[in-house]
Design a protein around this motif. Structure first.
Motif, PDB file in Angstrom:
ATOM      1  N   LEU A   1      -2.371  -3.830 -10.420  1.00  7.89           N
ATOM      2  CA  LEU A   1      -1.607  -2.592 -10.266  1.00  7.89           C
ATOM      3  C   LEU A   1      -2.579  -1.428 -10.229  1.00  7.89           C
ATOM      4  N   GLU A   2      -2.660  -0.784  -9.076  1.00  5.67           N
ATOM      5  CA  GLU A   2      -3.540   0.384  -8.916  1.00  5.67           C
ATOM      6  C   GLU A   2      -2.640   1.609  -8.944  1.00  5.67           C
ATOM      7  N   LEU A   3      -2.586   2.278 -10.089  1.00  2.42           N
ATOM      8  CA  LEU A   3      -1.612   3.363 -10.267  1.00  2.42           C
ATOM      9  C   LEU A   3      -2.323   4.719 -10.357  1.00  2.42           C
ATOM     10  N   GLY A   4      -1.647   5.707 -10.911  1.00  2.74           N
ATOM     11  CA  GLY A   4      -2.238   7.047 -10.914  1.00  2.74           C
ATOM     12  C   GLY A   4      -2.218   7.663 -12.294  1.00  2.74           C
ATOM     13  N   GLY A   5      -1.739   8.887 -12.367  1.00  3.30           N
ATOM     14  CA  GLY A   5      -1.692   9.587 -13.647  1.00  3.30           C
ATOM     15  C   GLY A   5      -2.358  10.932 -13.534  1.00  3.30           C
ATOM     16  N   LYS A   6      -2.440  11.631 -14.680  1.00  4.77           N
ATOM     17  CA  LYS A   6      -3.019  12.969 -14.673  1.00  4.77           C
ATOM     18  C   LYS A   6      -4.496  12.897 -15.032  1.00  4.77           C
TER      19      LYS A   6
ATOM     20  N   PRO B   1       2.480  -2.088   4.641  1.00  4.72           N
ATOM     21  CA  PRO B   1       2.091  -0.670   4.650  1.00  4.72           C
ATOM     22  C   PRO B   1       3.244   0.205   4.167  1.00  4.72           C
ATOM     23  N   SER B   2       2.915   1.449   3.828  1.00  4.17           N
ATOM     24  CA  SER B   2       3.961   2.368   3.353  1.00  4.17           C
ATOM     25  C   SER B   2       4.820   2.872   4.513  1.00  4.17           C
ATOM     26  N   GLU B   3       6.112   2.916   4.275  1.00  8.38           N
ATOM     27  CA  GLU B   3       7.054   3.428   5.283  1.00  8.38           C
ATOM     28  C   GLU B   3       6.990   4.946   5.383  1.00  8.38           C
ATOM     29  N   LEU B   4       6.335   5.599   4.417  1.00  5.01           N
ATOM     30  CA  LEU B   4       6.290   7.068   4.449  1.00  5.01           C
ATOM     31  C   LEU B   4       5.252   7.599   5.436  1.00  5.01           C
TER      32      LEU B   4
ATOM     33  N   GLN C   1      -7.095   2.971   4.190  1.00  2.00           N
ATOM     34  CA  GLN C   1      -8.039   2.472   3.175  1.00  2.00           C
ATOM     35  C   GLN C   1      -7.346   1.567   2.145  1.00  2.00           C
ATOM     36  N   LEU C   2      -6.185   2.004   1.655  1.00  2.00           N
ATOM     37  CA  LEU C   2      -5.581   1.298   0.515  1.00  2.00           C
ATOM     38  C   LEU C   2      -4.840   0.028   0.926  1.00  2.00           C
ATOM     39  N   LEU C   3      -4.707  -0.180   2.250  1.00  2.00           N
ATOM     40  CA  LEU C   3      -4.174  -1.453   2.735  1.00  2.00           C
ATOM     41  C   LEU C   3      -5.330  -2.402   3.066  1.00  2.00           C
TER      42      LEU C   3
ATOM     43  N   THR D   1      -4.238  12.622  -3.671  1.00  2.00           N
ATOM     44  CA  THR D   1      -5.277  11.627  -3.891  1.00  2.00           C
ATOM     45  C   THR D   1      -5.158  11.147  -5.330  1.00  2.00           C
ATOM     46  N   CYS D   2      -5.156   9.813  -5.506  1.00  2.00           N
ATOM     47  CA  CYS D   2      -4.915   9.287  -6.862  1.00  2.00           C
ATOM     48  C   CYS D   2      -6.001   9.708  -7.848  1.00  2.00           C
ATOM     49  N   VAL D   3      -7.243   9.893  -7.370  1.00  2.00           N
ATOM     50  CA  VAL D   3      -8.326  10.265  -8.280  1.00  2.00           C
ATOM     51  C   VAL D   3      -8.672  11.755  -8.208  1.00  2.00           C
TER      52      VAL D   3
ATOM     53  N   ALA E   1       0.826  -1.218   0.000  1.00  2.00           N
ATOM     54  CA  ALA E   1       0.000   0.000   0.000  1.00  2.00           C
ATOM     55  C   ALA E   1       0.855   1.262   0.000  1.00  2.00           C
ATOM     56  N   PRO E   2       0.304   2.364  -0.512  1.00  2.00           N
ATOM     57  CA  PRO E   2       1.002   3.650  -0.482  1.00  2.00           C
ATOM     58  C   PRO E   2       0.632   4.453   0.773  1.00  2.00           C
ATOM     59  N   TRP E   3       1.147   5.661   0.833  1.00  4.43           N
ATOM     60  CA  TRP E   3       1.041   6.472   2.043  1.00  4.43           C
ATOM     61  C   TRP E   3      -0.150   7.424   2.034  1.00  4.43           C
TER      62      TRP E   3
ATOM     63  N   GLU F   1       3.994  15.696 -15.596  1.00  6.27           N
ATOM     64  CA  GLU F   1       3.938  14.600 -14.623  1.00  6.27           C
ATOM     65  C   GLU F   1       2.705  14.747 -13.742  1.00  6.27           C
ATOM     66  N   GLU F   2       2.321  13.645 -13.104  1.00 13.32           N
ATOM     67  CA  GLU F   2       1.214  13.693 -12.149  1.00 13.32           C
ATOM     68  C   GLU F   2       1.593  14.658 -11.030  1.00 13.32           C
ATOM     69  N   ILE F   3       0.700  15.591 -10.680  1.00 15.12           N
ATOM     70  CA  ILE F   3       1.054  16.616  -9.694  1.00 15.12           C
ATOM     71  C   ILE F   3       1.055  16.033  -8.276  1.00 15.12           C
ATOM     72  N   PHE F   4       0.002  15.349  -7.916  1.00 14.65           N
ATOM     73  CA  PHE F   4      -0.105  14.697  -6.601  1.00 14.65           C
ATOM     74  C   PHE F   4       0.172  15.663  -5.451  1.00 14.65           C
ATOM     75  N   GLY F   5      -0.455  16.805  -5.529  1.00 12.87           N
ATOM     76  CA  GLY F   5      -0.332  17.836  -4.506  1.00 12.87           C
ATOM     77  C   GLY F   5      -1.342  18.927  -4.821  1.00 12.87           C
TER      78      GLY F   5
ATOM     79  N   PHE G   1      -0.930  -7.452  -5.039  1.00 16.00           N
ATOM     80  CA  PHE G   1      -1.834  -6.319  -5.232  1.00 16.00           C
ATOM     81  C   PHE G   1      -1.064  -5.069  -4.816  1.00 16.00           C
ATOM     82  N   TYR G   2      -0.698  -4.249  -5.797  1.00 20.48           N
ATOM     83  CA  TYR G   2       0.154  -3.087  -5.525  1.00 20.48           C
ATOM     84  C   TYR G   2      -0.597  -1.790  -5.829  1.00 20.48           C
ATOM     85  N   THR G   3      -0.559  -0.850  -4.901  1.00 22.20           N
ATOM     86  CA  THR G   3      -1.078   0.494  -5.150  1.00 22.20           C
ATOM     87  C   THR G   3       0.074   1.474  -4.976  1.00 22.20           C
TER      88      THR G   3
HETATM   89  P1  NAD Z   1       4.833   4.928  -1.751  1.00 23.56           P
HETATM   90  O1  NAD Z   1       6.076   5.719  -1.936  1.00 23.56           O
HETATM   91  O2  NAD Z   1       4.305   4.719  -0.381  1.00 23.56           O
HETATM   92  O3  NAD Z   1       5.073   3.530  -2.490  1.00 23.56           O
HETATM   93  C1  NAD Z   1       4.077   2.540  -2.547  1.00 23.56           C
HETATM   94  C2  NAD Z   1       4.632   1.242  -1.984  1.00 23.56           C
HETATM   95  O4  NAD Z   1       5.735   0.797  -2.777  1.00 23.56           O
HETATM   96  C3  NAD Z   1       5.158   1.381  -0.558  1.00 23.56           C
HETATM   97  O5  NAD Z   1       4.653   0.335   0.232  1.00 23.56           O
HETATM   98  C4  NAD Z   1       6.653   1.337  -0.725  1.00 23.56           C
HETATM   99  O6  NAD Z   1       7.316   0.765   0.395  1.00 23.56           O
HETATM  100  C5  NAD Z   1       6.828   0.471  -1.941  1.00 23.56           C
HETATM  101  N1  NAD Z   1       8.066   0.798  -2.662  1.00 23.56           N
HETATM  102  C6  NAD Z   1       8.600   2.030  -2.875  1.00 23.56           C
HETATM  103  N2  NAD Z   1       9.733   1.933  -3.604  1.00 23.56           N
HETATM  104  C7  NAD Z   1       9.917   0.621  -3.852  1.00 23.56           C
HETATM  105  C8  NAD Z   1      10.920  -0.131  -4.574  1.00 23.56           C
HETATM  106  N3  NAD Z   1      11.947   0.468  -5.191  1.00 23.56           N
HETATM  107  N4  NAD Z   1      10.793  -1.468  -4.622  1.00 23.56           N
HETATM  108  C9  NAD Z   1       9.753  -2.084  -4.037  1.00 23.56           C
HETATM  109  N5  NAD Z   1       8.785  -1.434  -3.347  1.00 23.56           N
HETATM  110  C10 NAD Z   1       8.864  -0.104  -3.233  1.00 23.56           C
HETATM  111  O7  NAD Z   1       3.618   5.584  -2.546  1.00 23.56           O
HETATM  112  P2  NAD Z   1       3.672   6.325  -3.956  1.00 23.56           P
HETATM  113  O8  NAD Z   1       4.099   5.409  -5.018  1.00 23.56           O
HETATM  114  O9  NAD Z   1       4.350   7.640  -3.814  1.00 23.56           O
HETATM  115  O10 NAD Z   1       2.096   6.611  -4.091  1.00 23.56           O
HETATM  116  C11 NAD Z   1       1.660   7.627  -4.896  1.00 23.56           C
HETATM  117  C12 NAD Z   1       1.276   7.093  -6.267  1.00 23.56           C
HETATM  118  O11 NAD Z   1       0.302   6.083  -6.111  1.00 23.56           O
HETATM  119  C13 NAD Z   1       0.646   8.141  -7.161  1.00 23.56           C
HETATM  120  O12 NAD Z   1       1.093   7.938  -8.467  1.00 23.56           O
HETATM  121  C14 NAD Z   1      -0.839   7.846  -7.055  1.00 23.56           C
HETATM  122  O13 NAD Z   1      -1.593   8.281  -8.134  1.00 23.56           O
HETATM  123  C15 NAD Z   1      -0.825   6.366  -6.921  1.00 23.56           C
HETATM  124  N6  NAD Z   1      -2.009   5.913  -6.210  1.00 23.56           N
HETATM  125  C16 NAD Z   1      -2.906   5.129  -6.866  1.00 23.56           C
HETATM  126  C17 NAD Z   1      -4.041   4.719  -6.214  1.00 23.56           C
HETATM  127  C18 NAD Z   1      -5.067   3.848  -6.875  1.00 23.56           C
HETATM  128  O14 NAD Z   1      -5.926   3.357  -6.163  1.00 23.56           O
HETATM  129  N7  NAD Z   1      -5.013   3.626  -8.176  1.00 23.56           N
HETATM  130  C19 NAD Z   1      -4.264   5.100  -4.889  1.00 23.56           C
HETATM  131  C20 NAD Z   1      -3.305   5.878  -4.259  1.00 23.56           C
HETATM  132  C21 NAD Z   1      -2.178   6.275  -4.921  1.00 23.56           C
END
Ligand code: NAD
Length: 464
Positions: free
Chosen positions: A215-220, A145-148, A125-127, A249-251, A118-120, A344-348, A191-193
């Protein structure tokens, strides 16, 4: 890399989870139901502690934490518990006449041991929302969980063993080193977000073991606006979706597309909405979040360096405060000539307004770029709505609202192309964490299979 105590712990956690799964203990619906009830209890009994952790790590308001973190997971649990039997029961399928007499069934079986990373930004929710699906489908799980967000991470690591099956569900805390070690092991699903750079690391590691990934990722995520009749309401909704969690927030709507003649009126409406919701000075408002760490703060400050700021822009590096900010972007140009905030995705909390000639130009702009996780259309025109839906591709679409499409248990949530692979929530989570096994039985009576077996006489050829 030399083996460490953590490596041993990780190997032990995975082996224990696998043994538990192999024992069959996680398969009965009673076990799954109990785990979901326990997860709900964990959230209910420890609400204040979880909210405090979210406040410490992200300055997340407790009400927002309830709405967007624990509340979403509890909603997911309620929906899944209510429908668990229906979601998981084998489905009878009628077979073609040519195969009769025969029966067919679709049986959902758990995959085994799932890894959820999960991300931070919504660290609870995302975990836990994917965990609901993994448990409901009868899997053992390793959670990362995310270390951040370290306070949330340690809170979760402390609470999970108190409530969930100790052998089946494990929390592994840590960053790159621990995740790299985790990924060297074989899982049955990952399952990676998070961001798309790390998604490639995950995919490569998964490919080594032929492990399926979500893969639950992001984008613009763009927002088209031409609804003059509801400008204030549109502005309020965009401000809510964009500046919640300080834009992390990803969305969240990443940027606005509108016609040049609407830029000023929209800017005025956005300013009114920001002041209305967050006051004249959002730095003094407990409803407004902070940037997660110094690296992300510096990245966002860098995006503003050459920007034409229309609203906000105030910063405080010490507290990682970045005001809700609206910038006036130049008209679209070649990608490498775009300002950094459009590449790039702003994420802020930075919201560019990009002027385009009309809805067709906006559609062309969106269609020429990576497929976003969300697309928002604020318009009074049904034709414009239909055109965006038909001629662009995105994980989901919000009409006249941001965000809502991401949190509905009855609908799948996921990206497409660069914004992700796979989807979850409700039934779709159970599908993600299950194998859909086809089971066919051919009865011995009326042995019609003989027609498919040699000798292939001319009479059989006619039947085929
Ligand atoms: P993050 O930095 O917390 O990383 C996510 C996870 O990946 C963490 O658990 C982290 O420990 C792990 N990780 C980081 N670097 C790694 C590496 N080199 N090798 C293996 N694992 C590693 O979170 P993030 O990536 O900054 O999250 C923000 C991004 O996530 C944005 O792009 C956002 O849009 C996207 N996002 C998507 C969703 C969705 O549901 N689709 C939800 C939230 C965030």
């Amino acid at each position: 890399m030399a083996s460490t105590d953590t490596d041993t712990d990780i190997a032990t956690a995975i082996a224990t989870a696998r043994n538990r799964f192999d024992s069959g203990a996680t398969r009965p619906l009673t076990w799954r139901r109990h785990q979901l009830e326990q997860l709900a209890l964990l959230l209910r009994e420890n609400g204040p502690q979880i909210e405090q952790a979210l406040w410490t790590d992200l300055h997340k308001n407790p009400t927002e934490a309830q709405l967007a973190e624990t509340g979403v997971v509890l909603g997911e649990i309620t929906h899944t518990l209510r429908n668990l039997k229906r979601f998981t029961k084998p489905r009878r399928v009628s077979l073609p006449l040519s195969l009769q007499p025969a029966s067919g069934r679709l049986v959902r079986e758990p995959l085994g041991v799932a890894l959820i990373i999960a991300p931070w930004n919504y660290p609870v929710q995302l975990l836990f929302a994917p965990l609901v699906g993994a448990l409901a489908a009868g899997n053992a799980v390793v959670l990362k969980p995310s270390e951040l967000t370290p306070t949330v991470s340690s809170t979760i690591a402390q609470l999970v063993p108190k409530y969930l099956d100790l052998q089946a569900v494990h929390v592994v805390e840590g960053g790159i080193a621990e995740t790299t070690e985790l990924l060297s092991h074989r899982f049955d699903h990952i399952f990676y977000t998070g961001n798309s750079v790390v998604a490639k690391v995950i995919s490569r590691a998964a490919a080594h073991h032929l492990t399926p990934v979500t893969l639950e990722l992001g984008g613009k995520s763009p927002a088209w606006v031409d609804d003059d009749a509801h400008l204030d309401q549109v502005a309020r909704r965009i401000v809510w979706g964009k500046f919640m969690n300080a834009g992390q927030t990803c969305v969240a709507p990443d940027y606005i597309l509108t016609t040049p003649d609407r830029v000023d009126s929209l800017t005025t409406a956005l300013r009114r909405a920001i002041t209305d919701m967050l006051g004249e000075d959002p730095s003094q408002n407990d409803d407004y979040g902070r940037i997660v760490n110094d690296r992300h703060f510096a990245r966002l400050a860098g995006l503003l360096a050459d920007a034409e700021i229309a609203i906000g822009g105030e910063q405080d590096a010490r507290t990682r405060y970045l005001a809700p900010t609206v910038v006036h972007a130049p008209a679209p140009r070649a990608l490498d000539a775009e300002p950094a905030y459009m590449r790039e995705e702003i994420f802020g909390p930075i919201l560019p307004i990009v002027p385009v000639t009309d809805a067709d130009a906006a559609i062309a702009y969106v269609a020429a770029r990576d497929k976003p996780l969300a697309l928002y259309v604020f318009t009074g025109s049904a034709t414009t709505r239909a055109a965006f839906i038909a001629r662009t591709s995105s994980g989901g679409v919000g009409l006249d609202t941001p965000m809502l499409q991401a949190g509905i248990a009855e609908l799948p949530f996921g990206g497409v192309g660069a914004s992700g692979t796979g989807a979850y929530h409700g039934q779709y989570s159970i599908d993600t964490f299950s194998h859909k096994k086809t089971v066919v039985r051919k009865l011995h009576v009326l042995d019609t299979l003989r027609f498919a077996q040699p000798p292939f006489t001319p009479a059989k050829r006619k039947i085929a």
